[in-house]
Design an enzyme around this catalytic site. Structure first.
Site, PDB file in Angstrom:
ATOM      1  N   ASP A   1       0.830  -1.203   0.000  1.00 51.00           N
ATOM      2  CA  ASP A   1       0.000   0.000   0.000  1.00 51.00           C
ATOM      3  C   ASP A   1       0.871   1.262   0.000  1.00 51.00           C
ATOM      4  O   ASP A   1       1.829   1.353   0.784  1.00 51.00           O
ATOM      5  CB  ASP A   1      -0.851  -0.037   1.277  1.00 51.00           C
ATOM      6  CG  ASP A   1      -1.882   1.066   1.321  1.00 51.00           C
ATOM      7  OD1 ASP A   1      -2.806   1.026   0.498  1.00 51.00           O
ATOM      8  OD2 ASP A   1      -1.762   1.960   2.187  1.00 51.00           O
ATOM      9  N   GLU A  19       1.990  -0.397  -4.992  1.00 59.04           N
ATOM     10  CA  GLU A  19       1.050   0.655  -5.359  1.00 59.04           C
ATOM     11  C   GLU A  19       1.903   1.931  -5.471  1.00 59.04           C
ATOM     12  O   GLU A  19       2.127   2.626  -4.472  1.00 59.04           O
ATOM     13  CB  GLU A  19      -0.043   0.833  -4.296  1.00 59.04           C
ATOM     14  CG  GLU A  19      -1.085   1.836  -4.776  1.00 59.04           C
ATOM     15  CD  GLU A  19      -2.013   2.355  -3.699  1.00 59.04           C
ATOM     16  OE1 GLU A  19      -3.154   2.655  -4.009  1.00 59.04           O
ATOM     17  OE2 GLU A  19      -1.592   2.479  -2.524  1.00 59.04           O
TER      18      GLU A  19
END
Ligand code: NOJ
Length: 514
Positions: A209, A248
């Site tokens: 993330d 990401e």
């Protein structure tokens, strides 16, 4: 070099809340994922990305982690997750968990200690605290008035997500610690400890993330954050050489140089992804490349960024194209089933490692819903998987009112069961495409890619190794000049054939030639 198993990997992303509920509480669970592994295998997916399934107050759907090493009770137990790893591996399926290294929940024990009046303690600098009770700093969001200690703290995303302290690349104020401060190094080591924990229990790696934003006031090249990932990669190479990481980051030139195996091409405007399939923002005409009647389609709006990235990173690792994810609108938002088939034909035959979001294989709709667990406009892409025509479309035996989110109320809500027996369904088309990819090394992650014909307002023709591929998204036939003479089809969708100077492509067609 990326883990070898990625060459032929096709990922399936599961939002665990919404996949399959086995205990009738209205929320998906890990046993539900285990129950559906045969289905996932039948699609041709051989790897999973599971969104955060850790203990959390769920103010951001689990991206607010309270305990990195504990499965959230609503999904099951750690033992259930270990069993999921085993059952997946028995079917040749790898499992990536979601690592959230940039922030925790404000309810994490580290933060409880860090914010307490009892200072200093081992976690005083685990988060980023400013020098007084009411101040922030350039470009950083801060929260004041919540902590016991007379200081404000920096958050990464929502108010409930205090940023972990990996230090500042350029220190501008006394409270900003340099990256090599022992307390910042300790944060990195704590995250490596979390990774080791899951990897040693059978997990195969992580989707990471907000991977690009650990170090604050980083330089343009993200050299501070990259140094952290290089350090992590060195640990993985030594201790878990098969482990895979997907970032990401949406800048493969940086992410792959920082040690990632894969980086997502996300649908930000600047990647051109939203020109293939439109996202929420799209006002005005819908010029998505795969729309049958797009007024002014141009594949170059996507290729101009993609090919630059590809040329720069093809020897380092992979770009991951995706049908969508839990943060974006489902592709069905802008494309109908016939258009989706062509979009998937493209996505699943391009280089790199593709990701299929649960439910996109049956064309699930984006629903207009009130926010749930910090989803806001993302909520409509997070609804329960639609398995069959039974209660709650087979997602849960619980009461409809108890469901995490409602299922698609439409009479023609797509389901797996309804599409199983139909050879022309999107489900079976997706299976055929993935079988094609697995059958030809030239369609897999590593095989070379080159653009053959990419005129504006025209079909797209590209090469993968010795194969030539062409897609015609128009509702009318089109002919493209290209060197195809003597080649034979290995896959055809719609009417398409080779002629003396190129390829004749019927309306909405796709062909792969050898
Ligand atoms: C990106 C995740 O994909 C998203 O769902 C989440 O809200 C933010 N990062 C914050 O962790």
């Amino acid at each position: 070099m990326p883990a070898k198993w990625l060459k032929d990997a096709v990922f399936y992303e599961i939002y665990p809340q919404s996949f399959k509920d086995t205990n009738a509480d209205g929320i998906g669970d890990l046993n539900g994922i285990v129950e559906k592994l045969d289905y996932i295998q039948s699609l041709g997916c051989n790897a999973l990305w599971i969104n955060p399934c850790y203990d959390s107050p769920f103010r951001d759907a689990g991206y607010d982690v309270r305990d990195y090493k504990k499965v959230a009770a609503r999904y099951g137990t750690n033992e259930d997750l270990y069993r999921l790893f085993d059952e997946a591996h028995r079917r040749g399926i790898r499992v990536l968990l979601d690592l959230v290294p940039g922030h925790t929940s404000e309810e994490h024990a580290w933060f409880r200690a860090s914010q307490s009046a009892d200072q200093p303690n081992a976690y005083t600098n685990r988060y980023i605290w400013t020098n007084n009770w009411f101040c922030g700093s350039r470009g950083l969001n801060y929260i004041a008035g919540e902590a016991e200690r007379a200081s404000a703290y920096i958050v990464n995303f929502f108010k409930c997500q205090p940023a972990l302290n990996y230090g500042f690349n350029r220190v501008e104020e006394p409270w900003q610690l340099p990256m090599d401060h022992p307390d910042c190094v300790a944060t990195r080591e704590a995250m490596k400890d979390v990774m080791r924990f899951w990897l040693s229990h059978g997990c195969d790696g992580f989707r990471v993330d907000m991977a690009n934003s650990l170090v604050k006031y980083d330089d343009e090249n993200k050299s501070g954050t990259s140094a952290i990932w290089k350090n992590v990669r060195a640990m993985l190479d030594e201790e878990f050489p098969e482990a895979a990481l997907v970032a990401e980051w949406s800048c493969p030139s940086q992410a792959l140089r920082a040690g990632y195996d894969m980086d997502f091409c996300l649908n930000n405007d600047d990647t051109g992804y939203s020109t293939l399939m439109r996202d929420y923002q799209g006002g005005g005409e819908d010029d998505s490349y795969f729309r049958k009647d797009a007024p002014a389609r141009d594949i170059n709006r996507f290729l101009k960024v993609y090919t630059r990235w590809y040329e720069d990173t093809k020897d380092l690792g992979y770009i991951s194209l995706l049908t969508c994810n839990h943060d974006t609108v489902r592709p069905r938002f802008s494309l109908d089933i016939d258009e989706l088939k062509l979009a998937y034909a493209f996505l699943f035959t391009m280089p790199g490692v593709p990701f299929l979001y649960y439910g996109d294989e049956i064309g699930m709709r984006y629903l207009d819903l009130p926010t749930k667990e910090g989803g806001y406009q993302r909520t409509g892409s997070r609804t329960p998987m639609q398995w069959d025509g039974s209660k709650n479309l087979g997602f849960s035996a619980g009461e409809a009112a108890s469901l995490y989110l409602p299922v698609d109320p439409a009479a023609d809500a797509p389901t797996v069961a309804a599409q199983e027996g139909d050879p022309d369904s999107l489900l079976n088309f997706t299976r055929k495409l993935l079988a094609l990819r697995h059958a030809h090394a030239d369609l897999q992650a590593d095989a070379p890619f080159a653009v053959v014909s990419a005129e504006p307002n025209a079909p797209f023709v590209w090469r993968r190794g010795k194969l030539l591929l062409a897609v015609n998204p128009f509702g009318q036939a089109r002919t493209v000049k290209c060197p195809a003479a003597g080649m034979t089809p290995v896959f055809t969708h719609g009417a398409a054939k080779v002629n003396a100077d190129g390829i004749e492509l019927g309306p909405q067609s796709f062909i792969v030639l050898e």
